[in-house]
Design an enzyme around this catalytic site. Structure first.
Site: not given
Ligand code: GLA
Length: 389
Positions: A35, A125, A128-130, A163, A175, A225
């Site tokens: 964050h 979800g 891990l950034s799918s 995004e 990410d 977020y």
């Molecule tokens: C998500 C966001 C990132 C980052 C993280 C927290 O994954 O996509 O940009 O802010 O949360 O570190």
């Protein structure tokens, strides 16, 4: 993943095609620096070998047809390049259209469409950034099919913009950057202040990164977020009356303490404190890792989690439980949540010879406390988004 199996699946869905291209885009773990990618801080993520595959066949008309092996009940999703507007029931195609819109706005012509069979090995979800994985996958497909001259960093930026402005999550760039720019065996030290970066060997000695998926659905994660981001912006505005800064992470901890009195709202104080202290932890973590001091690296992971739990408040019962369980096991050097939080995954740094025992202890303990299973697997650091064939 067997490419032949994916090609067979493509053929089953779309029928025989002349030309098939194969693409891969990874997921990511963030080792430390959470964050703060929207606060001008330093982050330390790596691409992992789990990710999203696509088998793609170019079309001569303007149609795009998509099918996901992960969402078979959705069937084929079809749209025309002349209408990339957001429909009500968009589902996963939102990421595809979002990226296309950004490319168009940046001046890239998309003359023709394609058929794509997509399959992901990243649990959805899970933090891990799918989604960023899919965004970069689409960027790479567009570049390859239409021969654009565009760098990976620019594709990273367009994917982040998709995004932010199409999907509506006000995320930072970490990410997309980790996924696009990932490199096998390396983590990326990324300064989000100016996007300067360096690859750092993820030299973990006799230890591994254990990914611990809480399987807690990240409901409300996106709105929470965005809320955290707004809180940081408010704190920044107040601190800017005292210090000449562009981002929260421009302040060292010592500088922050001198001016923090303007943050009379206790919540804003804690949010800003997390950002500033986390940024210092990242710098320390990168230093100690390069000196091979894994024990200290583990301690910094623990401190990061505590700060995310108490000051930033993005953990929750499931993440706290799994991290506490991990830290209580012999052979665990440290653990923390990774990604946005509010559920999703945590990571633990575990001695190789303890991995199996640690996994079973966490699995048992987590089920007892939370009532359902966690998924536990060792992460391997892999390459960024690419065309495979
Ligand atoms: C998500 C966001 C990132 C980052 C993280 C927290 O994954 O996509 O940009 O802010 O949360 O570190």
């Amino acid at each position: 993943m067997k490419i032949e199996t994916l090609k067979d699946a493509f053929t089953k869905v779309f029928g025989e095609e002349k030309e098939m291209k194969v693409f891969f885009s990874p997921g990511r773990v963030n080792l430390i620096g959470e964050h703060i990618d929207y606060n001008g801080g330093c982050v330390f993520p790596a691409a992992i070998t789990y990710g999203t595959y696509a088998i793609v066949s170019p079309r001569e008309d303007q149609k795009v047809r998509l099918y996901s092996g992960n969402f078979e009940d959705r069937g084929i999703i079809e749209f025309d390049l002349s209408d990339l507007s957001h429909t009500e029931d968009e589902h996963w195609s939102v990421y595809v259209k979002g990226v296309m819109v950004q490319f168009k706005e940046a001046g890239f012509n998309i003359p023709t469409g394609f058929d794509a069979y997509v399959f992901g090995t990243i649990p959805n979800g899970s933090g891990l950034s799918s989604s960023a994985s899919l965004e970069l996958l689409v960027s790479q497909i567009l570049k390859e099919l239409h021969g654009y001259e565009i760098s990976m960093v620019d594709m990273v930026k367009l994917s982040q913009k998709a995004e932010n402005s199409y999907v509506g999550v006000n995320c930072g760039i970490m990410d997309q950057f980790a996924i696009g720019m990932g490199k096998k065996d390396y983590a990326i030290k990324l300064n989000t202040n100016d996007l300067s970066y360096e690859y750092a060997q993820a030299n973990l000695g006799d230890n591994s990164i254990l990914i611990m998926n809480t399987n807690k659905k990240r409901e409300l994660a996106d709105s929470k977020y965005n809320e955290r981001r707004e809180e940081c912006d408010k704190a920044l505005e107040l601190l800017q009356t005292q210090a000449d800064i562009k981002f929260l992470c421009d302040l060292t901890v010592a500088e922050f303490e001198k001016v923090a009195h303007v943050l009379t709202d206790e919540v804003l104080y804690r949010r800003a404190k997390h950002a500033v202290t986390e940024n210092e932890r990242v710098k320390l973590a990168i230093d100690v890792l390069s000196n091979g001091d894994l024990k200290e690296f583990g301690q910094l992971l623990n401190q990061s989690h505590t700060s995310l739990r108490d000051d930033y408040e993005v953990t929750g019962k499931e993440l706290d439980t799994i991290v506490e369980l991990a830290c209580a096991q012999e052979g665990v050097l440290g653990a923390r949540m990774t990604g946005a939080g509010f559920g999703g995954c945590a990571i633990a740094l575990v001695q190789n010879d303890a991995v199996e025992a640690v996994k079973s202890a966490i699995a048992k303990g987590y089920k007892e406390v939370i009532g359902y299973d966690a998924d536990l697997y060792v992460a391997t650091i892999g390459d960024g988004t690419k065309t495979l064939a």
